[in-house]
Every structure is written in C-alpha cells, then in structure tokens.
Design an enzyme around this catalytic site. Sequence first.
Site, PDB file in Angstrom:
ATOM      1  CG  HIS A  45     -42.728 -28.970  12.438  1.00  0.00           C
ATOM      2  ND1 HIS A  45     -42.686 -30.342  12.494  1.00  0.00           N
ATOM      3  CD2 HIS A  45     -41.441 -28.568  12.456  1.00  0.00           C
ATOM      4  CE1 HIS A  45     -41.422 -30.748  12.566  1.00  0.00           C
ATOM      5  NE2 HIS A  45     -40.645 -29.688  12.530  1.00  0.00           N
ATOM      6  CD  GLU A 147     -33.929 -29.080  11.266  1.00  0.00           C
ATOM      7  OE1 GLU A 147     -34.486 -28.676  12.293  1.00  0.00           O
ATOM      8  OE2 GLU A 147     -34.517 -29.154  10.177  1.00  0.00           O
ATOM      9  CG  ASP A 173     -35.907 -31.539  14.129  1.00  0.00           C
ATOM     10  OD1 ASP A 173     -36.481 -32.571  14.510  1.00  0.00           O
ATOM     11  OD2 ASP A 173     -36.478 -30.642  13.478  1.00  0.00           O
TER      12      ASP A 173
HETATM   13  C1  3PY Z   1     -35.684 -27.134  15.451  1.00  0.00           C
HETATM   14  O1  3PY Z   1     -35.371 -26.713  16.569  1.00  0.00           O
HETATM   15  O2  3PY Z   1     -35.605 -28.315  15.102  1.00  0.00           O
HETATM   16  C2  3PY Z   1     -36.166 -26.194  14.470  1.00  0.00           C
HETATM   17  O3  3PY Z   1     -36.352 -26.553  13.345  1.00  0.00           O
HETATM   18  C3  3PY Z   1     -36.418 -24.776  14.927  1.00  0.00           C
HETATM   19  O4  3PY Z   1     -36.672 -23.937  13.901  1.00  0.00           O
HETATM   20 MG    MG Z   2     -36.379 -28.613  13.086  1.00  0.00          MG
END
Ligand code: 3PY
Ligand code: MG
Length: 250
Positions: A45, A147, A173
């Site tokens: 990101h 995630e 995510d």
């Molecule tokens: C998320 O929370 O999606 C992440 O990738 C945190 O590292």
């Molecule tokens: Mg993430």
Amino acid sequence: MTRNFTSRLRQKDLLIGTMLTIPAPEVAEMVARCDFDWLFMDGEHSPLSMLDWQRLIQAVGGRCASILRVPSASERDIKKALDIGADGIIAPMVNDAEQARRVVGWSKYPPRGQRGVGLARAQGYGLEFADYLSSANDDTAVIIQAEHIDAIENIDEIARVDGLDAVFIGPYDLSASMGKTGEVDDPEVVAAIAEVTRACLRNKLALGYFGLNADSVRPYIDRGYNLICAGVDAGFVTGGASEILQDLKA
Ligand code: 3PY
Ligand code: MG
C-alpha cells in the site's frame, strides 16, 4: 540476513514489530534504533519501489529483521524482495493452498522450490553467494496473509502447506471481504479470525496480527499470536504532532 528471526518465529518467540510506509531511509533508521524485533515493510500500500526498499533495508542495517510485504503474491515481486536482502516476505491476499504453495516455491531455491538465482545485495553482490545459498532456504521467513473470507474457508488446507512459517491476519481486508470494512472487532470477523487461530495452532504454525495500537494487538498476543505488528510510521508522526498541539491548545 538477520539469521535468528525465522528460527525465533518458528519457535513462537514473541516478535514485536511496526509498519514502515514512508519513503525515507532516515525513518527506517530511527525506528530500527528502537529495538523492535522486526519491521513490517509495506510494499503493498505504500508508494515505495523495490529500489526504495533496498535503501530502507540498508538503513536498518541488520539491527532488526526486515520483512517485506510484497506488492503482490507473485514470482516477480518475491524474487526481487529476497534479492534486495529482505529477511523474509509477507505475501498479501493468499486465499487457497495452491497459492500458498506457489509463494513457498518462489521463496526457496531448488530442489525445495523454484526461486530464481541472482547475484544481488542478498548474495553479497556475489561475494557471499555460496554462504547465502547454503542457508537461505532455512533462514528466509515465508509468511502469507489470510485476509479474505475465501482464505478462512480454505484455512485447514492452507495451514498444512509445507514450508510456510506463519499466517498473518489482515483484519482490515478480511472485514472488507465480509461486508464490514474496518469493523475488525465485529463478532463475525473475530469468529473468522478464530478459525485461522484454531487451524494454525493445530498445525503448530506461527500466527501474526496487525493493529493500529498496542490495545488492539494485546488480545491476540494473549491468544498465542507471536508475530505482532503494532502501529504505522505515519501514525506515529500524525499522532505525536496532533498530541502536542492538543496539549498546548488545551
Ligand atoms: C489488513 O488488515 O488488511 C492488513 O493487510 C494489515 O496488515
Ligand atoms: Mg491487507
């Protein structure tokens, strides 16, 4: 290479890190002086390129482990991340066992995998090639992120993939994939995370969690998570700046 990070990860030592996103080697150097066990370098990101990450890893100078979250779970990104000298990779959004197996394969030299052979910073620009080759497969941390709700559904199979060192939850995510963006403490999100906890503990796989502050990661430390990332560099700057301003205005 910070040689003991991966063995400490596997033996479930508590490893506390924080996230780097600011494209400045000085920030990496400052944070690395604070005695964290590892730094979560976010290539997914942040605006940083692989060359920027190389500069940041150089600034860390081995004071702690540099673990690079690659922009994508791809052969190209994993190869570059390891060749610039990251101590391990975090592959985002790995939703099934086949993807997890590919990530492991791209991270290990033959015969264990298919990692391409380069003579870059990780290999001492060629000067330490033999030494690096003999230890890289064991010393490189291979971490995938669970995630997405699809990953939760496939977690038993994912957790059995040989060569994985940890599964790192991406709570933000994950919550988004469940239609609850940002609600990381929602009971359904917490229940999904509990599925990952159960599968990984059963397979003796290390677990990782990210939170914006100490309070949000503490419950996960209590549940046996040992790869902890708390806070983000940009948040330290905005938080510290806002706090001093509020103090003076109060
Ligand atoms: C998320 O929370 O999606 C992440 O990738 C945190 O590292
Ligand atoms: Mg993430």
